[in-house]
Design a protein around this motif. Sequence first.
Motif, PDB file in Angstrom:
ATOM      1  N   LYS A 266       0.846  -1.196   0.000  1.00  0.00           N
ATOM      2  CA  LYS A 266       0.000   0.000   0.000  1.00  0.00           C
ATOM      3  C   LYS A 266       0.883   1.249   0.000  1.00  0.00           C
ATOM      4  N   THR A 267       0.457   2.245  -0.776  1.00  0.00           N
ATOM      5  CA  THR A 267       1.153   3.529  -0.797  1.00  0.00           C
ATOM      6  C   THR A 267       0.437   4.506   0.127  1.00  0.00           C
ATOM      7  N   SER A 268       0.834   5.774   0.050  1.00  0.00           N
ATOM      8  CA  SER A 268       0.216   6.807   0.885  1.00  0.00           C
ATOM      9  C   SER A 268      -1.165   7.216   0.387  1.00  0.00           C
ATOM     10  N   VAL A 269      -1.566   6.754  -0.793  1.00  0.00           N
ATOM     11  CA  VAL A 269      -2.868   7.098  -1.363  1.00  0.00           C
ATOM     12  C   VAL A 269      -3.778   5.877  -1.344  1.00  0.00           C
ATOM     13  N   LYS A 270      -4.979   6.039  -0.821  1.00  0.00           N
ATOM     14  CA  LYS A 270      -5.922   4.939  -0.716  1.00  0.00           C
ATOM     15  C   LYS A 270      -6.239   4.369  -2.091  1.00  0.00           C
ATOM     16  N   GLY A 271      -6.161   3.039  -2.199  1.00  0.00           N
ATOM     17  CA  GLY A 271      -6.476   2.371  -3.453  1.00  0.00           C
ATOM     18  C   GLY A 271      -5.334   2.337  -4.444  1.00  0.00           C
ATOM     19  N   VAL A 272      -4.172   2.839  -4.033  1.00  0.00           N
ATOM     20  CA  VAL A 272      -2.993   2.831  -4.906  1.00  0.00           C
ATOM     21  C   VAL A 272      -1.904   1.984  -4.256  1.00  0.00           C
ATOM     22  N   PHE A 273      -1.395   1.045  -5.015  1.00  0.00           N
ATOM     23  CA  PHE A 273      -0.382   0.111  -4.534  1.00  0.00           C
ATOM     24  C   PHE A 273       0.841   0.219  -5.457  1.00  0.00           C
ATOM     25  N   ALA A 274       1.956  -0.320  -5.016  1.00  0.00           N
ATOM     26  CA  ALA A 274       3.164  -0.246  -5.847  1.00  0.00           C
ATOM     27  C   ALA A 274       4.022  -1.480  -5.611  1.00  0.00           C
ATOM     28  N   ALA A 275       4.828  -1.840  -6.604  1.00  0.00           N
ATOM     29  CA  ALA A 275       5.677  -3.028  -6.506  1.00  0.00           C
ATOM     30  C   ALA A 275       6.817  -2.914  -7.498  1.00  0.00           C
ATOM     31  N   GLY A 276       7.859  -3.704  -7.261  1.00  0.00           N
ATOM     32  CA  GLY A 276       8.973  -3.762  -8.204  1.00  0.00           C
ATOM     33  C   GLY A 276      10.088  -2.787  -7.884  1.00  0.00           C
ATOM     34  N   ASP A 277      10.857  -2.451  -8.891  1.00  0.00           N
ATOM     35  CA  ASP A 277      12.077  -1.673  -8.683  1.00  0.00           C
ATOM     36  C   ASP A 277      11.828  -0.211  -8.339  1.00  0.00           C
ATOM     37  N   CYS A 278      10.564   0.215  -8.336  1.00  0.00           N
ATOM     38  CA  CYS A 278      10.247   1.615  -8.011  1.00  0.00           C
ATOM     39  C   CYS A 278      10.052   1.838  -6.520  1.00  0.00           C
ATOM     40  N   ILE A 279       9.990   0.783  -5.712  1.00  0.00           N
ATOM     41  CA  ILE A 279       9.640   0.946  -4.297  1.00  0.00           C
ATOM     42  C   ILE A 279      10.884   0.948  -3.405  1.00  0.00           C
ATOM     43  N   ASN A 280      10.674   1.332  -2.165  1.00  0.00           N
ATOM     44  CA  ASN A 280      11.765   1.367  -1.191  1.00  0.00           C
ATOM     45  C   ASN A 280      12.127  -0.056  -0.765  1.00  0.00           C
ATOM     46  N   TYR A 283      16.893  -5.171  -2.272  1.00  0.00           N
ATOM     47  CA  TYR A 283      17.292  -6.085  -3.340  1.00  0.00           C
ATOM     48  C   TYR A 283      16.398  -5.926  -4.554  1.00  0.00           C
ATOM     49  N   ARG A 284      17.014  -5.904  -5.725  1.00  0.00           N
ATOM     50  CA  ARG A 284      16.276  -5.761  -6.975  1.00  0.00           C
ATOM     51  C   ARG A 284      16.575  -6.965  -7.861  1.00  0.00           C
ATOM     52  N   GLN A 285      15.680  -7.930  -7.829  1.00  0.00           N
ATOM     53  CA  GLN A 285      15.800  -9.152  -8.613  1.00  0.00           C
ATOM     54  C   GLN A 285      14.446  -9.429  -9.268  1.00  0.00           C
ATOM     55  N   VAL A 286      14.441 -10.260 -10.306  1.00  0.00           N
ATOM     56  CA  VAL A 286      13.172 -10.651 -10.911  1.00  0.00           C
ATOM     57  C   VAL A 286      12.285 -11.316  -9.861  1.00  0.00           C
ATOM     58  N   THR A 287      12.899 -12.144  -9.021  1.00  0.00           N
ATOM     59  CA  THR A 287      12.116 -12.879  -8.023  1.00  0.00           C
ATOM     60  C   THR A 287      11.494 -11.952  -6.978  1.00  0.00           C
ATOM     61  N   THR A 288      12.205 -10.907  -6.551  1.00  0.00           N
ATOM     62  CA  THR A 288      11.619  -9.987  -5.568  1.00  0.00           C
ATOM     63  C   THR A 288      10.497  -9.183  -6.211  1.00  0.00           C
ATOM     64  N   ALA A 289      10.664  -8.803  -7.478  1.00  0.00           N
ATOM     65  CA  ALA A 289       9.605  -8.072  -8.174  1.00  0.00           C
ATOM     66  C   ALA A 289       8.356  -8.924  -8.323  1.00  0.00           C
ATOM     67  N   VAL A 290       8.554 -10.200  -8.644  1.00  0.00           N
ATOM     68  CA  VAL A 290       7.430 -11.130  -8.772  1.00  0.00           C
ATOM     69  C   VAL A 290       6.694 -11.254  -7.438  1.00  0.00           C
ATOM     70  N   ALA A 291       7.434 -11.364  -6.352  1.00  0.00           N
ATOM     71  CA  ALA A 291       6.800 -11.485  -5.028  1.00  0.00           C
ATOM     72  C   ALA A 291       5.983 -10.242  -4.704  1.00  0.00           C
ATOM     73  N   GLU A 292       6.551  -9.083  -4.973  1.00  0.00           N
ATOM     74  CA  GLU A 292       5.848  -7.833  -4.662  1.00  0.00           C
ATOM     75  C   GLU A 292       4.626  -7.645  -5.552  1.00  0.00           C
ATOM     76  N   GLY A 293       4.733  -8.044  -6.830  1.00  0.00           N
ATOM     77  CA  GLY A 293       3.578  -7.967  -7.714  1.00  0.00           C
ATOM     78  C   GLY A 293       2.451  -8.865  -7.249  1.00  0.00           C
ATOM     79  N   THR A 294       2.810 -10.034  -6.732  1.00  0.00           N
ATOM     80  CA  THR A 294       1.823 -10.957  -6.166  1.00  0.00           C
ATOM     81  C   THR A 294       1.101 -10.319  -4.987  1.00  0.00           C
ATOM     82  N   ILE A 295       1.883  -9.757  -4.064  1.00  0.00           N
ATOM     83  CA  ILE A 295       1.301  -9.145  -2.859  1.00  0.00           C
ATOM     84  C   ILE A 295       0.402  -7.968  -3.237  1.00  0.00           C
ATOM     85  N   ALA A 296       0.850  -7.160  -4.185  1.00  0.00           N
ATOM     86  CA  ALA A 296       0.057  -5.999  -4.596  1.00  0.00           C
ATOM     87  C   ALA A 296      -1.290  -6.426  -5.161  1.00  0.00           C
ATOM     88  N   ALA A 297      -1.296  -7.447  -6.016  1.00  0.00           N
ATOM     89  CA  ALA A 297      -2.552  -7.905  -6.614  1.00  0.00           C
ATOM     90  C   ALA A 297      -3.486  -8.495  -5.566  1.00  0.00           C
TER      91      ALA A 297
END
Length: 306
Positions: A266-280, A283-297
């Motif tokens: 969750k971001t600072s705006v309600k209903g807006v989420f973020a994932a991947g290499d743009c977040i704080n 580690y930046r790997q394909v696998t970490t991005a996939v995990a974050e995309g899963t959680i966001a969805a």
Amino acid sequence: MNEIFDTIIVGAGAAGLTAGIYASRAKLSTLILNEGAVGGQMVLTEEIANYPGVPTTKGYMLANNMKMQAKSFGCKIKSNVKIKSYKLEGDVKNIELEDGRVFQGKSVILTPGGRPRSLNIEGEDQFKGKGISYCATCDGDFFTDKEVVVVGGGNSALEEAVALTTFATKVTIVHQFDHFQAFEHAIQEAKNNPKIEFVMESELRGFYGNGQLQKVKIEHLPTGIMSELSTDGTFIFIGYQPNTEDLADLIELNMRKEIVVDSDMKTSVKGVFAAGDCINKKYRQVTTAVAEGTIAALSVSEYLRS
């Protein structure tokens, strides 16, 4: 009347495509808007050898498989579009493209990714993926028993240089100053490694080779003297740049311009989420991005139900 999607995903890298797979499979109407080629940083990676369950594969092939999987569940993907503006507040979010089209969503998942900072010198674009890398974890084993150059003087550069000695026979660190900006333990670990050599107060001025990188040109800054160094590869670690320039006034970013998220993406705006290499994150790997995309969805699904 325009369709209002359950979720709009901005970016079609590993995080965005994974979010698209999970959201559309959960029967959410899902749209991915992508400014470049589908796949993000994956398509810039010649080979990916550490994605679990997948034998060594080309980056673009893994990206294409993810794209086809998302589309098979009903996810819509619009590529090569340019976003003009965002309206993220309120129950319905608006994203306007430069061609005038406006897309509406009940939620948004931001996955615009990021990019390693480039040296912007002769030959860099030509030899990306052909000797030039920005990720030792991804590509280090391709340089087994070879000699490589590392550019940078921060923690990432020194730590990755040490990691590369697992594979390479020699690692030469080229740094523009006469001192490092890293933590003392990282500096000492690098200095104590017999495989690492240092070229200080120097900068790269060019990359050269015949199809594959073969040598670099180096300038010694105090004297201006140019020299050439034969090398099988160069790893550039001079920082990372999230693609968040258009979001600065709309959402909370940290001092590194990364989107601030919680454990549910969750971001600072309600209903807006973020994932991947743009977040704080560290580690930046394909696998970490996939995990974050899963959680966001999954978080979007929960948000829409509530």
